[in-house]
Design a protein around this motif. Structure first.
Motif, PDB file in Angstrom:
ATOM      1  N   LEU A 155      18.321 -31.367  -7.639  1.00  0.00           N
ATOM      2  CA  LEU A 155      19.051 -30.276  -6.965  1.00  0.00           C
ATOM      3  C   LEU A 155      17.695 -29.343  -6.700  1.00  0.00           C
ATOM      4  O   LEU A 155      17.396 -28.496  -7.886  1.00  0.00           O
ATOM      5  N   GLN A 156      17.741 -28.765  -5.591  1.00  0.00           N
ATOM      6  CA  GLN A 156      16.739 -27.851  -5.204  1.00  0.00           C
ATOM      7  C   GLN A 156      17.165 -26.797  -4.233  1.00  0.00           C
ATOM      8  O   GLN A 156      18.144 -26.986  -3.438  1.00  0.00           O
ATOM      9  N   GLY A 157      16.525 -25.591  -3.976  1.00  0.00           N
ATOM     10  CA  GLY A 157      17.014 -24.698  -3.156  1.00  0.00           C
ATOM     11  C   GLY A 157      16.601 -23.371  -3.693  1.00  0.00           C
ATOM     12  O   GLY A 157      15.569 -23.046  -4.557  1.00  0.00           O
ATOM     13  N   ASN A 158      17.204 -22.124  -3.097  1.00  0.00           N
ATOM     14  CA  ASN A 158      16.847 -20.781  -3.389  1.00  0.00           C
ATOM     15  C   ASN A 158      17.896 -20.209  -4.285  1.00  0.00           C
ATOM     16  O   ASN A 158      18.141 -18.910  -4.057  1.00  0.00           O
ATOM     17  N   ILE A 159      19.008 -20.832  -4.803  1.00  0.00           N
ATOM     18  CA  ILE A 159      20.014 -20.193  -5.578  1.00  0.00           C
ATOM     19  C   ILE A 159      19.550 -20.456  -7.221  1.00  0.00           C
ATOM     20  O   ILE A 159      19.222 -21.326  -7.664  1.00  0.00           O
ATOM     21  N   PRO A 160      19.787 -19.180  -7.870  1.00  0.00           N
ATOM     22  CA  PRO A 160      19.282 -19.370  -9.419  1.00  0.00           C
ATOM     23  C   PRO A 160      20.189 -19.993  -9.919  1.00  0.00           C
ATOM     24  O   PRO A 160      21.248 -19.857  -9.968  1.00  0.00           O
ATOM     25  N   ARG A 179      21.059 -16.036   4.096  1.00  0.00           N
ATOM     26  CA  ARG A 179      21.207 -17.624   3.924  1.00  0.00           C
ATOM     27  C   ARG A 179      20.706 -17.823   2.467  1.00  0.00           C
ATOM     28  O   ARG A 179      19.831 -17.442   2.030  1.00  0.00           O
ATOM     29  N   ALA A 180      21.215 -18.990   2.019  1.00  0.00           N
ATOM     30  CA  ALA A 180      20.695 -19.754   0.807  1.00  0.00           C
ATOM     31  C   ALA A 180      20.947 -21.152   1.109  1.00  0.00           C
ATOM     32  O   ALA A 180      21.793 -21.527   1.951  1.00  0.00           O
ATOM     33  N   ALA A 181      20.714 -22.013   0.195  1.00  0.00           N
ATOM     34  CA  ALA A 181      20.647 -23.600   0.321  1.00  0.00           C
ATOM     35  C   ALA A 181      20.706 -24.042  -1.118  1.00  0.00           C
ATOM     36  O   ALA A 181      20.000 -23.713  -1.946  1.00  0.00           O
ATOM     37  N   ALA A 182      21.437 -25.383  -1.022  1.00  0.00           N
ATOM     38  CA  ALA A 182      21.075 -26.206  -2.242  1.00  0.00           C
ATOM     39  C   ALA A 182      20.966 -27.658  -1.741  1.00  0.00           C
ATOM     40  O   ALA A 182      22.009 -28.113  -0.954  1.00  0.00           O
ATOM     41  N   VAL A 183      19.997 -28.240  -1.972  1.00  0.00           N
ATOM     42  CA  VAL A 183      19.851 -29.572  -1.710  1.00  0.00           C
ATOM     43  C   VAL A 183      20.013 -30.516  -2.602  1.00  0.00           C
ATOM     44  O   VAL A 183      19.174 -30.649  -3.640  1.00  0.00           O
TER      45      VAL A 183
END
Length: 605
Positions: A155-160, A179-183
Motif C-alpha cells: 500500500l503506497q501513496g501520500n496519505i499518512p 489530491r491524494a492517492a492510495a495504491v
C-alpha cells in the motif's frame, strides 16, 4: 444485518485478469487475485467482521453519496456531498499490457476535494486466502507491506498511515482542488514494491485507462436505441473476460445468495461453455470480432482436449485457463452475506451432465464462421468426432441448464440444444464441404425433433414444458426460436409464450421455473431471473409482439443498479440477488436490444 451494503450498491473495476467491487460508500469489499477464480484478498461482502476490506472515504456523519462510471470506461467515480465540501474517490485498475498472465495486480484510488474541505479516512485490512492466511505488517509513514505465506501486498501513496494491529488506518484533509492517492498492489509472496507513485504519474495513468476504454467502445457498431445500456453491458462482459485466454467468467463474485439467508450461494468465477458460447453472437452483433474470436479458439481447444468427466467430450465449466479440475468446499468461517450460509468456493456442478452445452458450443462455432474461425483440419475432426459421439449419446437424462441437484431428468431444453448441435454441424459441413457422417447426424437431428414434439408438450398448459412427463414450465425454452428449433410465430410456440406469461411472468419479470412445482434438491426460493427476462423480450420481439417486448425491456432497465449493472436475479422488492455483476444477464441484454432494434426498424416505411 445493515452492516452489509445491498448487492447492487457497487461498481466494478478490473484489469482484464481479475476485478474488484467498490461500494457507493468507498469500500472495496470484494477483490480476488491474481485471477478471478483465486482466493480473496478482500471479502467483507461475505463476512463483515473477518473477510477484509479497503475503505477510503470522507469521514463525515452526514452527506449524500453518488456513484457513476466515467463515460464509456471502467473507471468508477464515487462522489460525496456535505455542507463542508464535496469529495471524489476515483477507482480503477490499470489494464495490463498484452495477454500474459501476471501475479501483480494494482488497484488505484485517487481522492480529491472538489469544493470546500473534506477529510478522507483510510482503513486497509487485507485477509489473504479467504481470510485463512495470517499476515505480518511492515510500516513506515506513507507505505505498508502486508506479508503472508500466499501473497504480498503493498500500500503506497501520500496519505499518512498508522498501525492498527497488523492492519493500517490513516487519513488526510484536502482543500479545494487538492489530491491524494492510495495504491494497493498484490503480488506473489516476497514480491517487491512498485516504484513510489506520484500524483502526476497516477493522473497520467488514469487518463491512459480512460483512453483505452473509450477507444475500445468506439469500435462498437451498435447504433440502436439503447446505446448507453448496451455499451455498459459490453464493457462489463469485457471486464469479466480473462484476457490471456479469452474465457469469460460467469460473474465476478462467489457466495452471494439467490435468497437472503438461503443456501443457493454458488461460486460463479469460472467459464461455462454455455455462457461463453452465447456471448459470441452478442459480441459479433456489436462488432467485437476479436473478443468473439478469442473465445471460439479457447472453446476449440476444449473440444480437441476432450477432458470431460465420465468420458464426456466436454465439461460444463472450466477454470479460465482451461483447467477442468474444480472442487467445491464450504468456507465454514464465513457467515455469508447477511447470514446466507454456506459460502461455497469452487463449484461441484462441474461434474454434472448437461447435454445442452453441445448445442451452445456448435452455435458459437457456427456463428464464428463469419470470422473465418473454421479451426482447420484438426479442429473439424475434433468437432465432427464429438457430433458422431453425440449421435449415440444424446438420449439420456441429465441435470439440465439450471444445474439442479435433485436428480437427472429428460430436460426438454437439453434435447432442443442437442438438435441445434446437429443442425449447426450439418450446415457447417455443407458450407465448408467438410467430411462428415451427414446421414447419422441428420437422423439424430430428426429423431430429437420428433421426440420433443411428442414428449415435450403438455396438453394442460398447451405449452412446451421443462422435462418429459411433467407439466412445469421453464424459461430456458425461450431460446428455442433463436436457435431455430421452432418458428417464432407458430401457433404452438405462441401458446407456449402465453402459458409462460400466465405462470412465470410477474410484472414483466420472469422466473426460470417454479422450484415448488419442480423440486431441485435445495431449500428455499429464489427471485426472478434477469437472463430469462431478457430472453422473454427477445422471444416477444421475434413473435411480433413489439409493444409488449419494448415495454418489458424498458421496465427491466429500471431494475439496473445506479451504474447500469445487473446481478443474477431480482428479489420480491426489486432488490438484486445472486452473484454480481452477472455476464449472462448482460449478454442477454445485448441480445434482446439488438433483436428488438431490428424488429422495430422493420416497421419503418
Amino acid at each position: 444485518m445493515d452492516r452489509y451494503p445491498p448487492i447492487a450498491d457497487h461498481g466494478l473495476v478490473g484489469d482484464l485478469q481479475t476485478a474488484a467491487l467498490v461500494s457507493s460508500r468507498g469500500v472495496v469489499d470484494w477483490f480476488a487475485a491474481p485471477r478471478f477464480d483465486s482466493p480473496s484478498v478482500f471479502a467483507s461482502l461475505l463476512d463483515h467482521d473477518g473477510g477484509g476490506f479497503f475503505r477510503l472515504a470522507p469521514d463525515h456523519p452526514e452527506g449524500t453519496w453518488k456513484q457513476l462510471y466515467y463515460p464509456d470506461t471502467a473507471v468508477v467515480v464515487t462522489r460525496f456531498m456535505s455542507p463542508d465540501g464535496v469529495g471524489e474517490i476515483i477507482d480503477h485498475m490499470p489494464v495490463l499490457p498484452g495477454p500474459t498472465p501476471t501475479d501483480r495486480h494494482t488497484l488505484v484510488r485517487i481522492v480529491r476535494s472538489v469544493r470546500g474541505t473534506v477529510h478522507f479516512g483510510l482503513e486497509c485490512r487485507p485477509r489473504f486466502d479467504y481470510a485463512r492466511a495470517r499476515h505480518e505488517l511492515e510500516l513506515d509513514s506513507r507505505a505498508a507491506v502486508f506479508r503472508s505465506p500466499v501473497a504480498t501486498a503493498h500500500l503506497q501513496g501520500n496519505i499518512p498511515l498508522e498501525r492498527d494491529g497488523e492492519d493500517v488506518r490513516g487519513g488526510i484533509t484536502l482543500r479545494n482542488g487538492e489530491r491524494a492517492a492510495a495504491v494497493f498492489t498484490v503480488c506473489a509472496p516476497g514480491g517487491e514494491a512498485p516504484p513510489p507513485p506520484t500524483i502526476d504519474g497516477l493522473t497520467e495513468d488514469l487518463w491512459s485507462n480512460v483512453d483505452f476504454w473509450q477507444k475500445w467502445v468506439r469500435t462498437s457498431n451498435y447504433r440502436g436505441r439503447w446505446t448507453e445500456m448496451v455499451h455498459r453491458s459490453a464493457i462489463t462482459l469485457k471486464l469479466l473476460t480473462y484476457a490471456p485466454t479469452g474465457a469469460p467468467v460467469a460473474a465476478a463474485t462467489m457466495g452471494l445468495p439467490e435468497q437472503i439467508g438461503g443456501e443457493r450461494n454458488w461460486d460463479y468465477r469460472y467459464t461455462w461453455v454455455r455462457d461463453g458460447s452465447l456471448s459470441v453472437r452478442a459480441l459479433l452483433d456489436l462488432g467485437f470480432v476479436e473478443e468473439a474470436t478469442h473465445f471460439t479458439r479457447w472453446l476449440g481447444e476444449r473440444l480437441q482436449e476432450r477432458e470431460g468427466p465420465d468420458d464426456e467430450p466436454l465439461q460444463i465449466m472450466y477454470r479460465v485457463d482451461g483447467d477442468p479440475h474444480l472442487t467445491e468446499e464450504i468456507l465454514e468461517h464465513f457467515e455469508g452475506y447477511r447470514g446466507s450460509y454456506p459460502v461455497r468456493a469452487g463449484n461441484g456442478a462441474a461434474g454434472q451432465l448437461q447435454l445442452d452445452i453441445y448445442g451452445e458450443a456448435l452455435y458459437a462455432l457456427a456463428e464464428g464462421r463469419t470470422m473465418g474461425e473454421q479451426g482447420g483440419y484438426h479442429g473439424w475432426k475434433a468437432l465432427s468426432g464429438i457430433l458422431d459421439w453425440l449421435a449415440v449419446s444424446w438420449d439420456r437424462p441429465d441435470e439440465g441448464i439450471w444445474e439442479t441437484r435433485g436428480g437427472r431428468k429428460d430436460f426438454t431444453y437439453s434435447r432442443v440444444m442437442c438438435w441445434a448441435a446437429f443442425d449447426r454441424g450439418l450446415k457447417l459441413a455443407v458450407e465448408f464441404s467438410r467430411p462428415a457422417d451427414t446421414a447419422l447426424w441428420t437422423k439424430a437431428r430428426d429423431d430429437i425433433f420428433e421426440q420433443v414434439m411428442a414428449r415435450g408438450w403438455d396438453d394442460k398448459h398447451q405449452a412446451m414444458v421443462q422435462h418429459y412427463g411433467g407439466d412445469v414450465l421453464d424459461a430456458s425454452l425461450l431460446l428455442a426460436p433463436r436457435v431455430g428449433f421452432v418458428f417464432a410465430r407458430s401457433p404452438g410456440w405462441l401458446r407456449t409464450l402465453d402459458a409462460m406469461e400466465r405462470v412465470l411472468v410477474s410484472d414483466s419479470l420472469v422466473y426460470r421455473y417454479d422450484p415448488e412445482a419442480s423440486p431441485d434438491g435445495l431449500r428455499g426460493s429464489e427471485g426472478t431471473f434477469s437472463l430469462c427476462t431478457f430472453l422473454y423480450v427477445d422471444a416477444l420481439a421475434r413473435a411480433g409482439r413489439l409493444p409488449q417486448a419494448r415495454y418489458t425491456f424498458e421496465k427491466m432497465q429500471t431494475y439496473a443498479n445506479h451504474v447500469g449493472l445487473f446481478a443474477e436475479e431480482i428479489g420480491p422488492s426489486g432488490e438484486q440477488l445472486g452473484n454480481f455483476p452477472q455476464a449472462f444477464t448482460h449478454l442477454s441484454l445485448i441480445m434482446a436490444a439488438t433483436t428488438l432494434d431490428e424488429a422495430l426498424d422493420a416497421l419503418r416505411p
